[in-house]
Enzyme design. Sequence first.
Site, short mmCIF file in Angstrom:
data_model
loop_
_atom_site.label_atom_id
_atom_site.label_comp_id
_atom_site.label_asym_id
_atom_site.label_seq_id
_atom_site.Cartn_x
_atom_site.Cartn_y
_atom_site.Cartn_z
N PRO A 72 0.71 -1.14 -0.07
CA PRO A 72 -0.14 -0.01 -0.16
C PRO A 72 1.06 1.41 -0.16
O PRO A 72 2.14 1.12 0.71
CB PRO A 72 -1.00 -0.09 1.18
CG PRO A 72 -0.67 -1.53 1.39
CD PRO A 72 0.86 -2.04 1.18
N GLU A 73 0.45 2.25 -0.75
CA GLU A 73 1.18 3.61 -0.99
C GLU A 73 0.35 4.67 -0.25
O GLU A 73 -0.86 4.36 0.24
CB GLU A 73 1.73 3.80 -2.23
CG GLU A 73 2.74 2.54 -2.61
CD GLU A 73 3.08 3.05 -4.14
OE1 GLU A 73 3.13 4.41 -4.58
OE2 GLU A 73 3.31 2.09 -4.76
#
Length: 299
Positions: A2-3
């Site tokens: 996840p960013e």
Amino acid sequence: VPELPEVETVRLGLNQVTLHQTLEGGQVLLDRTIAHPLDVGAFLAGIQGCQIAQWHRRGKYLYAELVAPQDAGTSRRASRSNSRIPAPRGYLGAHLRMTGQLLWMHQSDPLQKHTRVRLFFPAGRELRFNDQRTFGQLWWVPAELGLEQVMTGLQKLGPEPFSAEFCDRYLIDAFKGRQRPIKNALLDQSLVAGVGNIYADEALFLSQIRPETLCAKLKPSQIKTLRQQVISVLQASIAARGTSFSDYRDISGTNGNYGAIAWVYGRDGQPCRVCGTEIIRVKLAGRSAHFCPQCQPSA
Ligand SMILES: [Zn+2]
């Protein structure tokens, strides 16, 4: 992994469902998911009875301000006469790392194979932390200890991409004389917080800069374009509720949509959406970098 857009999507979801609700308790199924305090009993005792005042994001870290219910009540009354915000009792921190998921469920939903921590809310609801690879972390931070003293990763973060601090001058100074590839610089969380592999590749494509270009070789006009494209690609992905990849889910368990509209990320071997040239994938500092050799000429 996840960013920023994925973590921001989770934050928006958490603010929709948990605000002003009381944490009634919890259950820790994997002790090492709790990064602080080391005693999981102290973690559960710390959060129990607190109300969620607000969820925040810093880089890929999430944290909720927790207030005592009587403080929350006082502040709602007080806020009519003055806008005093109650001092938080502490913070509930979370980092999803590689495969962590925060899911809004019912306590009656069967446990999943990778359920690590359960946080109980009224009306039989539950915020469940599932994490296949077990690198994800949760923290209870009593207010007197200070957020950055306990969640020490916060100290190392550069400016938020949407902040005024992340300006052209900041980036031009940061890149001056730096003999490292721009892709590596964008992944450095101390340069800018929250950008990872997907959005670095996307922003470089939109800026027509090849990932291995050395920072020192970028012209000020290219740096200005890159800054704008980092911001716009993150905004576009937040609007699409993040990218769909193997383990990322928003709090309702739904995948994001950005992957379907990506320019280069994950599209190696496919034609460029602009010029039709085949998208190339190379290894750069141990990570994959995707680019169009036509649209992103070598410097
Ligand atoms: Zn192209």
